[in-house]
Write a protein that holds these residues in place. Structure first.
Motif, PDB file in Angstrom:
ATOM      1  N   LYS A 149     -25.079  -6.335   1.245  1.00 11.45           N
ATOM      2  CA  LYS A 149     -24.327  -7.604   1.337  1.00 11.45           C
ATOM      3  C   LYS A 149     -25.328  -8.820   1.893  1.00 11.45           C
ATOM      4  O   LYS A 149     -25.545  -8.726   3.019  1.00 11.45           O
ATOM      5  N   LYS A 150     -25.354  -9.664   0.748  1.00 11.23           N
ATOM      6  CA  LYS A 150     -26.033 -10.816   1.734  1.00 11.23           C
ATOM      7  C   LYS A 150     -27.566 -10.539   2.126  1.00 11.23           C
ATOM      8  O   LYS A 150     -27.795 -10.817   3.429  1.00 11.23           O
ATOM      9  N   VAL A 151     -27.623  -9.846   1.600  1.00 12.14           N
ATOM     10  CA  VAL A 151     -29.706  -9.212   1.639  1.00 12.14           C
ATOM     11  C   VAL A 151     -30.949  -9.808   1.406  1.00 12.14           C
ATOM     12  O   VAL A 151     -30.623 -10.392   0.161  1.00 12.14           O
ATOM     13  N   ASN A 152     -31.514 -10.356   2.563  1.00 10.32           N
ATOM     14  CA  ASN A 152     -32.138 -11.611   1.978  1.00 10.32           C
ATOM     15  C   ASN A 152     -33.984 -10.615   1.494  1.00 10.32           C
ATOM     16  O   ASN A 152     -34.702 -10.194   2.473  1.00 10.32           O
ATOM     17  N   PHE A 153     -34.280 -10.715  -0.014  1.00  6.56           N
ATOM     18  CA  PHE A 153     -34.977  -9.893  -0.375  1.00  6.56           C
ATOM     19  C   PHE A 153     -36.507 -10.861  -0.456  1.00  6.56           C
ATOM     20  O   PHE A 153     -37.221 -10.609  -1.433  1.00  6.56           O
ATOM     21  N   TYR A 154     -36.094 -12.138  -0.544  1.00 10.88           N
ATOM     22  CA  TYR A 154     -37.257 -12.749  -0.245  1.00 10.88           C
ATOM     23  C   TYR A 154     -38.371 -12.684   1.125  1.00 10.88           C
ATOM     24  O   TYR A 154     -39.683 -12.778   1.073  1.00 10.88           O
ATOM     25  N   HIS A 155     -38.377 -11.927   1.436  1.00 13.79           N
ATOM     26  CA  HIS A 155     -38.345 -11.249   2.738  1.00 13.79           C
ATOM     27  C   HIS A 155     -39.863 -10.140   1.715  1.00 13.79           C
ATOM     28  O   HIS A 155     -40.553  -9.689   2.919  1.00 13.79           O
ATOM     29  N   LEU A 156     -38.761  -9.973   1.153  1.00 18.37           N
ATOM     30  CA  LEU A 156     -40.861  -8.761  -0.020  1.00 18.37           C
ATOM     31  C   LEU A 156     -41.691  -9.371  -0.966  1.00 18.37           C
ATOM     32  O   LEU A 156     -42.647  -8.411  -0.947  1.00 18.37           O
ATOM     33  N   ARG A 157     -42.024 -10.655  -0.426  1.00 22.13           N
ATOM     34  CA  ARG A 157     -42.745 -12.349  -0.930  1.00 22.13           C
ATOM     35  C   ARG A 157     -44.046 -11.620  -0.358  1.00 22.13           C
ATOM     36  O   ARG A 157     -44.610 -11.020   0.548  1.00 22.13           O
ATOM     37  N   GLY A 158     -45.128 -10.694  -1.547  1.00 22.27           N
ATOM     38  CA  GLY A 158     -46.653 -10.451  -0.271  1.00 22.27           C
ATOM     39  C   GLY A 158     -46.720  -9.238  -0.114  1.00 22.27           C
ATOM     40  O   GLY A 158     -47.532  -8.935  -0.044  1.00 22.27           O
ATOM     41  N   LYS A 159     -45.425  -8.021  -0.679  1.00 17.11           N
ATOM     42  CA  LYS A 159     -45.120  -6.814   0.208  1.00 17.11           C
ATOM     43  C   LYS A 159     -45.592  -5.991  -1.172  1.00 17.11           C
ATOM     44  O   LYS A 159     -44.365  -5.965  -1.870  1.00 17.11           O
ATOM     45  N   SER A 160     -46.477  -5.004  -0.896  1.00 15.23           N
ATOM     46  CA  SER A 160     -46.799  -3.568  -2.122  1.00 15.23           C
ATOM     47  C   SER A 160     -45.873  -2.707  -1.783  1.00 15.23           C
ATOM     48  O   SER A 160     -45.337  -1.959  -1.479  1.00 15.23           O
ATOM     49  N   SER A 161     -44.524  -3.086  -3.033  1.00 15.13           N
ATOM     50  CA  SER A 161     -43.353  -1.664  -2.631  1.00 15.13           C
ATOM     51  C   SER A 161     -42.870  -0.899  -1.548  1.00 15.13           C
ATOM     52  O   SER A 161     -43.641  -0.010  -0.579  1.00 15.13           O
ATOM     53  N   PRO A 162     -42.295  -1.272  -0.818  1.00 13.23           N
ATOM     54  CA  PRO A 162     -42.375  -1.301   0.800  1.00 13.23           C
ATOM     55  C   PRO A 162     -41.091  -0.210   0.843  1.00 13.23           C
ATOM     56  O   PRO A 162     -40.701   0.661   1.597  1.00 13.23           O
ATOM     57  N   ILE A 163     -40.219  -0.624  -0.206  1.00 14.97           N
ATOM     58  CA  ILE A 163     -38.743   0.934   0.301  1.00 14.97           C
ATOM     59  C   ILE A 163     -39.182   1.445  -1.283  1.00 14.97           C
ATOM     60  O   ILE A 163     -39.581   2.014  -2.242  1.00 14.97           O
ATOM     61  N   GLY A 164     -39.125   3.386  -0.911  1.00 14.46           N
ATOM     62  CA  GLY A 164     -38.759   4.826  -0.910  1.00 14.46           C
ATOM     63  C   GLY A 164     -37.688   4.688  -3.023  1.00 14.46           C
ATOM     64  O   GLY A 164     -37.045   3.637  -2.922  1.00 14.46           O
ATOM     65  N   GLN A 165     -38.078   5.714  -3.022  1.00 12.52           N
ATOM     66  CA  GLN A 165     -37.034   5.984  -4.642  1.00 12.52           C
ATOM     67  C   GLN A 165     -35.519   6.254  -3.590  1.00 12.52           C
ATOM     68  O   GLN A 165     -35.797   7.713  -2.929  1.00 12.52           O
ATOM     69  N   PHE A 166     -34.723   5.743  -3.786  1.00 14.89           N
ATOM     70  CA  PHE A 166     -33.189   6.742  -3.829  1.00 14.89           C
ATOM     71  C   PHE A 166     -33.216   7.631  -4.984  1.00 14.89           C
ATOM     72  O   PHE A 166     -31.771   8.015  -6.127  1.00 14.89           O
ATOM     73  N   ILE A 167     -33.195   9.213  -4.211  1.00 12.52           N
ATOM     74  CA  ILE A 167     -33.377  10.076  -5.517  1.00 12.52           C
ATOM     75  C   ILE A 167     -32.238  10.805  -5.552  1.00 12.52           C
ATOM     76  O   ILE A 167     -31.788  11.456  -6.713  1.00 12.52           O
ATOM     77  N   SER A 168     -31.294  10.625  -5.155  1.00 13.22           N
ATOM     78  CA  SER A 168     -29.918  10.925  -4.745  1.00 13.22           C
ATOM     79  C   SER A 168     -28.586   9.812  -5.027  1.00 13.22           C
ATOM     80  O   SER A 168     -27.447  10.401  -5.149  1.00 13.22           O
ATOM     81  N   LEU A 169     -29.162   8.480  -4.764  1.00 12.61           N
ATOM     82  CA  LEU A 169     -28.122   7.745  -5.226  1.00 12.61           C
ATOM     83  C   LEU A 169     -27.622   7.697  -6.559  1.00 12.61           C
ATOM     84  O   LEU A 169     -28.004   7.659  -7.193  1.00 12.61           O
ATOM     85  N   ARG A 170     -25.578   7.508  -5.764  1.00 17.07           N
ATOM     86  CA  ARG A 170     -25.304   7.892  -7.297  1.00 17.07           C
ATOM     87  C   ARG A 170     -24.223   6.359  -7.191  1.00 17.07           C
ATOM     88  O   ARG A 170     -23.947   6.011  -8.735  1.00 17.07           O
ATOM     89  N   GLU A 171     -23.768   5.449  -6.765  1.00 16.77           N
ATOM     90  CA  GLU A 171     -23.203   4.481  -6.922  1.00 16.77           C
ATOM     91  C   GLU A 171     -24.246   2.900  -5.761  1.00 16.77           C
ATOM     92  O   GLU A 171     -24.180   3.484  -5.124  1.00 16.77           O
ATOM     93  N   LEU A 172     -24.313   2.280  -6.542  1.00 18.96           N
ATOM     94  CA  LEU A 172     -25.160   0.721  -6.077  1.00 18.96           C
ATOM     95  C   LEU A 172     -24.128   0.128  -5.848  1.00 18.96           C
ATOM     96  O   LEU A 172     -24.121  -0.923  -7.170  1.00 18.96           O
ATOM     97  N   TYR A 173     -24.176  -0.926  -4.456  1.00 21.82           N
ATOM     98  CA  TYR A 173     -22.514  -2.051  -4.424  1.00 21.82           C
ATOM     99  C   TYR A 173     -23.449  -3.750  -4.262  1.00 21.82           C
ATOM    100  O   TYR A 173     -24.716  -3.197  -3.465  1.00 21.82           O
TER     101      TYR A 173
END
Length: 469
Positions: free
Chosen positions: A237-261
């Motif tokens: 909630k209220k996460v600012n994804f503008y911080h991703l600008r200019g970055k190359s795939s800093p977030i990994g794979q949520f391979i076990s995640l079943r529910e995303l809100y």
């Protein structure tokens, strides 16, 4: 008769009792019922929602203090607490039952129960966290704390100040490693580091909820938790994804995640955020609430493409034509679908799309010319899925549905009997009122033109019918 029920069965029964008052009544049956009920009741005080005037719930502090040993009671006395109403004895070890802890509740209840600390104890209670942070951190460091908190299953903290919660986090790191549910508010990078440490020691964390100050960058945290193999449910909630600008795939794979809100997050419409939408290969439930001006259409479509037929539950509070078409094309195994502001043709498209596993469909319908409910019901009847068990229709008070008994019967005939050799199946229809009325004579039934004949048809087809706010 009650004494003949086995303890194991009694525990199962009382664990499913929703009413606190009923649980209090069960205390009076006999000693066995009392012994079983007390742990169930005392899971609640520090884990439930509370309101600003809830003085009764704060009385749990009095009981907890009675359970403390001499060392802890001395500590409280030195910090200004009057312990005269909490004698050093108790029948049960009440703190050991507190498997759910909202630290805000503990701080708040202490502020209400101890009027010496604040003259305006209720009004100012949330402004006096600094009076208790060291105290709570010290309590958790006491020798008996591991015995109590080692069973902690849920932990919630909406306290945003790093200095206030640091002692608490440090204590929990040494005490708790089996927390299933964590719910946090993050205001700084220092808090993020604390949360990462707390998460790292948890052996079976399944649910994580994060509310973020929009200036705080938490992408490193997301990358960290993506590696948590036990995590099944994530709320952002209220996460600012503008911080991703200019970055190359800093977030990994949520391979076990079943529910995303995802609720009220920023910057998801930008191309730099699209790779994040591909991070959930096993997602079965997606909840998205959006109220800002840039709708992340491509982000949502990417999630639908990535999860495809694995996605079983979808909630969107707003949508575009392209996102709607993506649901029809990719999410064909959907069992629960909630969409807002649907146009009539899109409602019909859901029924015509061969969603053979759809069990629950919730929607509200929008049309500038008003809703032709008779026509819409008849069109819905033509291809109603056999699997559909519940329909929830949200209606605006200013635009009620008006339909005849003939169209209602036609719809029920197809919905209840189709494919069943004429045997009627029990179904549920719920009407939800979306706008409150100031008219004291208002009735929810006024939202739809419904008569005794309509009710006869509802009863004839065995429909479970209700109207809710």
């Amino acid at each position: 008769m009650a004494s003949k029920i086995s303890t194991e069965l009694l525990i199962l029964i009382l664990n499913n009792v929703q009413s606190t008052q009923d649980l209090y009544s069960s205390l009076l049956v006999n000693r066995i019922w009392c012994k079983v009920t007390i742990p169930i009741l005392w899971v609640l005080p520090l884990g439930q929602e509370c309101c600003i005037n809830d003085k009764k719930k704060a009385l749990c502090i009095r009981t907890y203090i009675s359970c403390l040993d001499t060392q802890a009671r001395t500590l409280l006395s030195q910090n200004g607490f009057d312990l005269s109403s909490s004698p050093p004895q108790s029948i049960f070890d009440y703190p050991s039952f507190a498997h759910k802890l909202k630290i805000d509740n503990l701080v708040y209840f202490i502020s209400i129960y101890s009027p010496q600390i604040s003259s305006q104890q209720i009004i100012d209670s949330y402004e006096n966290f600094h009076n208790y942070s060291d105290l709570i951190g010290s309590i958790l460091k006491l020798s008996d704390a591991p015995k109590v908190f080692i069973k902690l299953e849920s932990f919630t903290s909406m306290i945003g100040d790093y200095e206030l919660i640091c002692p608490l986090y440090e204590s929990l790191l040494l005490t708790c490693d089996n927390i299933l549910n964590i719910d946090f508010k993050l205001n700084s990078n220092s808090q993020i580091q604390l949360l990462e440490k707390l998460i790292s020691v948890q052996k079976c964390l399944e649910n994580l909820s994060i509310v973020v100050n929009t200036r705080t960058e938490c992408l490193s945290l997301l990358n960290f938790i993506s590696k948590k193999e036990t995590l099944k449910k994530l709320r952002l909630k209220k996460v600012n994804f503008y911080h991703l600008r200019g970055k190359s795939s800093p977030i990994g794979q949520f391979i076990s995640l079943r529910e995303l809100y995802i609720e009220d997050c920023f910057g998801l419409h930008e191309s730099d955020s699209l790779f994040f939408a591909s991070s959930f290969p096993q997602l079965s439930s997606f909840y998205f609430r959006h109220k800002y001006y840039r709708y992340p259409q491509e982000f949502i479509i990417r999630i639908f493409k990535r999860t495809n037929t694995k996605l079983r539950k979808i909630y969107l509070n707003s949508y575009t034509t392209d996102t709607f078409l993506a649901i029809l094309n990719y999410c064909t195994n959907i069992i629960k679908l909630t969409l807002h502001n649907l146009r009539p043709e899109h409602v019909i498209a859901v029924f015509n799309n061969n969603f053979n596993e759809l069990r629950r469909f919730s929607f509200d319908c929008y049309c500038e010319e008003g809703i032709n409910a008779d026509k819409l019901l008849c069109q819905m009847a033509e291809n109603v899925p056999n699997s559909l068990e519940t329909i929830i229709i949200k209606m605006d008070y200013d635009n009620p549905w008006i339909f005849s008994t003939d169209s209602l019967r036609k719809f029920f005939e197809e919905w209840c009997c189709k494919g069943e050799g004429g045997n009627k199946k029990p179904r549920r229809l719920r009407i939800k009122r979306s706008l409150k009325s100031n008219n004291s004579s208002f009735s929810p039934l006024n939202m739809i033109a419904i008569s005794s004949e309509h009710f006869k048809i509802i009863e004839e087809y065995g429909i479970q019918f209700d109207i809710k706010e």
